[in-house]
Design an enzyme around this catalytic site. Sequence first.
Site, PDB file in Angstrom:
ATOM      1  CB  SER A 112      -5.870  10.850  45.480  1.00  0.00           C
ATOM      2  OG  SER A 112      -6.101  10.438  44.170  1.00  0.00           O
ATOM      3  CB  SER A 147      -8.771  11.095  42.705  1.00  0.00           C
ATOM      4  OG  SER A 147      -9.062  10.394  43.894  1.00  0.00           O
ATOM      5  CE  LYS A 193      -3.162  11.416  41.916  1.00  0.00           C
ATOM      6  NZ  LYS A 193      -4.566  10.968  41.772  1.00  0.00           N
TER       7      LYS A 193
END
Lengths: 477, 93
Positions: free
Chosen positions: A148, A172, A72
């Site tokens: 997210s 997330s 990420k």
Amino acid sequence: MDLASLTLTELQGRFRSGAASPTEAVRAVLDSIANKDAAIGGYLSHDAETALREAAQADVSLPLGGIPIAIKDLINVKGQPCSCASKILHGKYTAPYDATVIQRLRAAGAIPLGRTNMDEFAMGSSTENSGLQITRNPHDPSRIPGGSSGGSAAVVAANEAIAALGTDTGGSIRQPASHCGCVGLKPTYGRVSRFGLVAFASSLDQIGPMTKSCEDAARILGVIAGRDSNDSTSLDLPVPDYTATLNDGVKGLRIGLPKEYFIDGIDPAVRDRINAAVETLAAQGAEIREVSLPNTKYAVATYYIIATAEASANLARFDGVRYGHRSTVADTLLSQYTRSREEGFGDEVKRRILLGTYVLSAGYHDAYYVRAQKIRTLVRDDFTRAFAEVDVIASPTSPTAAFRIGENSDDPLHMYLADIFTIAANLSGIPGLSVPCGTVPSDKGTALPVGLQLLGKPMDEATLLRAGNSYEIAGRG
Amino acid sequence: MPDIDVTRTANLARLELSPEETVRFHEQLQHVVNYMALLEEVDVSDIEPTAHAVPVFDVMREDVARPGFTADEALANAPRRVGDQFHVPKVIE
């Protein structure tokens, strides 16, 4: 046989038997990215050359030797961009160091491959807040992948990656895992070092694996977990072999269903899938009982005061001085700050900085921030009491399956309320796992994944992974 | 419910909002702030605040110097660099 469609564990088996090489595996992942990512948009960037070079040198006897893992885009990987999906860093920041989790992945032989899309600075639940691009749910491209960590979830689900790292501050990792049909684990707060993770909310953030199976998650957690002298909030406790008890089954495991969670707002088709999953675990010998978490209704408000307050402090460093965007139309120091931040941050980031600044400001600090911290104690105590009676708490990860891109963009509060099942785990510091438990049909006939969330006692990731693995195996049988 | 002063808050947060943003964010944030009134019904007397859910205390290390970034490494992402320094607008009048 497409190597990119294998699990990490299966791929490792091929490496060690000589049936495949890390170079072939990385090539397969790169081919998958080339074929699929234009439509899905899970990756912000990837460095094929470096990954192939690292694959050629990989030592497959190491715990994750030769395994490529997507990262990420807010975890620092030395020499790679780290944009946090924000214009304030895009093209303007190359990581000068490896985060501790990356150092540990590398020491175990893994290859960080690719930067995945996310909501900007991890603020969001749909990845629609990315300042750079849209990511589409691989199961239905008209829908969000969740957020997210939507990019990480999407690339794992689409077999554009073997596994990924995500981060979880209010859900997330778990929620995008649920929406995309993969496994996502948020460790206990302090189980995994945050050194090198761009901070959103320092008392809530955790890095965790997003994978195709619970066994894969167990392998990655074993490598990244453990005390780090660079993160004073990391816990000085031993890291067990999370794979050792994976297949021990759930006989006698006490699973609690919180009565406050099974409310009207859950989509009936989602509720059916969760009930079926719980019945599967019961059939394998788990004992199901009701528990109560009375302060559930306050969790979202509490979270959005604490998280935004911490974020307003953490994002103060983006001021155009040492890195990132610096406005070219600023002539004073103050206007350099105000204009660089205005130009670089997206709307949701600005909203949360404003909210956090407000709840900490003079005259409001006690009424909002201190009060929220006290309610946080009550939320955590709810779990401590429940875990005296049960070993694991089960619920839907999300009240609905993935919604359509654009459907909720105008209503921040509505978006916040959908975090209701995941958020309390971050406030309480407890670990949480989302495992795929089937799909529900959309109005277009696509099959949208549903996630079963399992919450555990602090430091009890092994029990969560055992329960998740047991459910996974039963589902296959 | 208190009316959130977006202009004052933006100044504290070092954000130069446009007039359109000020109006739009005011509406959206007031909505959220009003929702937070829910927390007023909780009895928090005698409750200790939790800043850190899984707390550790007195985490120390030996006071020994360790290698860090070189100046070049630290300046590698600088928007403007002069020699071994970050170049910034005038700080003192």
